[in-house]
Design a protein around this motif. Structure first.
Motif, PDB file in Angstrom:
ATOM      1  N   TYR A 172      -0.847   2.587  -1.156  1.00 24.77           N
ATOM      2  CA  TYR A 172      -1.154   2.028   0.168  1.00 24.77           C
ATOM      3  C   TYR A 172       0.017   1.224   0.713  1.00 24.77           C
ATOM      4  N   GLY A 173       0.746   0.592  -0.162  1.00 22.56           N
ATOM      5  CA  GLY A 173       1.833  -0.279   0.276  1.00 22.56           C
ATOM      6  C   GLY A 173       3.107   0.442   0.625  1.00 22.56           C
ATOM      7  N   THR A 174       3.139   1.771   0.484  1.00 19.31           N
ATOM      8  CA  THR A 174       4.382   2.515   0.730  1.00 19.31           C
ATOM      9  C   THR A 174       4.255   3.536   1.858  1.00 19.31           C
ATOM     10  N   LYS A 175       3.117   3.589   2.524  1.00 19.50           N
ATOM     11  CA  LYS A 175       2.902   4.644   3.514  1.00 19.50           C
ATOM     12  C   LYS A 175       2.307   4.087   4.802  1.00 19.50           C
ATOM     13  N   LEU A 176       2.430   4.911   5.837  1.00 19.03           N
ATOM     14  CA  LEU A 176       1.670   4.685   7.059  1.00 19.03           C
ATOM     15  C   LEU A 176       0.295   5.312   6.862  1.00 19.03           C
ATOM     16  N   ASN A 177      -0.736   4.555   7.110  1.00 17.83           N
ATOM     17  CA  ASN A 177      -2.089   5.071   6.940  1.00 17.83           C
ATOM     18  C   ASN A 177      -2.886   4.820   8.218  1.00 17.83           C
ATOM     19  N   GLY A 198       2.105   0.037   5.596  1.00 15.61           N
ATOM     20  CA  GLY A 198       2.151  -0.468   4.237  1.00 15.61           C
ATOM     21  C   GLY A 198       1.256  -1.689   4.149  1.00 15.61           C
ATOM     22  N   ARG A 199       1.800  -2.750   3.554  1.00 15.23           N
ATOM     23  CA  ARG A 199       1.079  -4.027   3.531  1.00 15.23           C
ATOM     24  C   ARG A 199       1.788  -5.056   4.413  1.00 15.23           C
ATOM     25  N   VAL A 200       2.635  -4.534   5.284  1.00 10.74           N
ATOM     26  CA  VAL A 200       3.383  -5.426   6.168  1.00 10.74           C
ATOM     27  C   VAL A 200       2.537  -5.847   7.362  1.00 10.74           C
ATOM     28  N   ALA A 201       1.828  -4.870   7.956  1.00 15.02           N
ATOM     29  CA  ALA A 201       1.066  -5.191   9.171  1.00 15.02           C
ATOM     30  C   ALA A 201      -0.090  -4.221   9.317  1.00 15.02           C
ATOM     31  N   LEU A 202      -1.111  -4.673  10.032  1.00 13.46           N
ATOM     32  CA  LEU A 202      -2.301  -3.862  10.312  1.00 13.46           C
ATOM     33  C   LEU A 202      -2.590  -3.949  11.806  1.00 13.46           C
ATOM     34  N   TYR A 203      -2.765  -2.761  12.418  1.00 13.10           N
ATOM     35  CA  TYR A 203      -2.987  -2.688  13.854  1.00 13.10           C
ATOM     36  C   TYR A 203      -4.301  -1.969  14.121  1.00 13.10           C
TER      37      TYR A 203
END
Length: 260
Positions: A172-177, A198-203
């Motif tokens: 989850y932390g390495t991809k666009l989902n 990743g785990r940087v941001a959620l939109y």
């Protein structure tokens, strides 16, 4: 006188002739006896020779049989030595296996508590992480808890499933989902397309693509994005779903302190 002498001579001659005849008869009888004795000797010799030949053949057979028995004994001895070696090797292998079993029991005593700790840590991590795919991730943790408390699943399989869950979280932390869901904005449930970078941001973007928000980890709420980011966010969501060619896009990200 002369007549008497002649008679005497005749009588003497007759007696001599009779004596000679008797002597010849006696000699003939002795010769026959000798011949009979010789025949008996030959017959006895032949019988003795047959016995000697018989005993010799028996001795040869016994010698051959002894040789066969001796060879068989050597073969059996070699086989017994081979089997004894196998038995010794099997006993050593069994000891190693038993040592491994004893080691597994000790390992089990340490692994079981570790697995419970791993599942608890995963649950806490998800609770503190960005809330993307939240329902799916929480259900995965609950399944792990159920599996840990059942005897139908082997210890090795339980451990494998836990590692799989950790691997999924790592990816989850390495991809666009991107996924579809609902978000509560000002007390109102809105159907949106989520995108986690990743785990940087959620939109989150409304499906009419007229509104968008970014998750604020500090406030546990959603901050509205400026309209200038809507197009880039739509582009990023399509890329995450494999519906668009890879391209550059610009989106705001939380400050470093908030991301931690």
């Amino acid at each position: 006188m002369s007549k008497v002498s002649n008679r005497t001579k005749i009588a003497t001659a007759l007696v001599g002739a009779l004596a000679l005849a008797g002597s010849n008869f006696a000699v003939a009888n002795s010769l026959a006896d000798v011949q009979k004795a010789d025949s008996k000797i030959h017959a006895s010799t032949a019988a003795s020779q047959k016995k000697v030949d018989k005993y010799f053949d028996q001795a040869q057979d016994m010698l051959f049989e002894y040789g066969s028995v001796a060879d068989e004994r050597e073969s059996l001895k070699s086989y017994n030595d081979y089997v004894a070696g196998l038995v010794a090797d099997q006993e050593a292998t069994m000891k190693l296996i038993q040592d491994d079993i004893d080691g597994v029991d000790k390992l089990r005593q340490g692994v079981v508590p570790l697995m419970f700790k791993m599942v608890d840590a995963l649950e806490q991590f998800i609770a503190l992480d960005l809330p993307f795919n939240l329902e799916t991730r929480q259900e995965r943790v609950q399944r792990l808890k159920d599996i840990l408390n059942t005897a139908e699943v082997t210890l090795a399989e339980k451990y494998r499933l836990i590692l799989d869950a950790y691997n999924i979280e790592r990816e989850y932390g390495t991809k666009l989902n991107a996924q579809t869901g609902q978000v509560n904005i000002d007390g109102k449930e809105i159907l949106v397309d989520f995108l986690n970078f990743g785990r940087v941001a959620l939109y989150a973007q409304s499906q009419d693509q007229k509104s968008a928000w970014m998750y604020n980890a500090e406030t546990k709420g959603w901050d509205k994005l400026e309209a200038t980011y809507l197009r880039n966010l739509s582009k990023a969501i399509k890329q995450a779903r494999g519906q668009g060619a890879p391209d550059m896009f610009a989106l705001p990200i939380p400050a470093a302190e908030a991301a931690q």
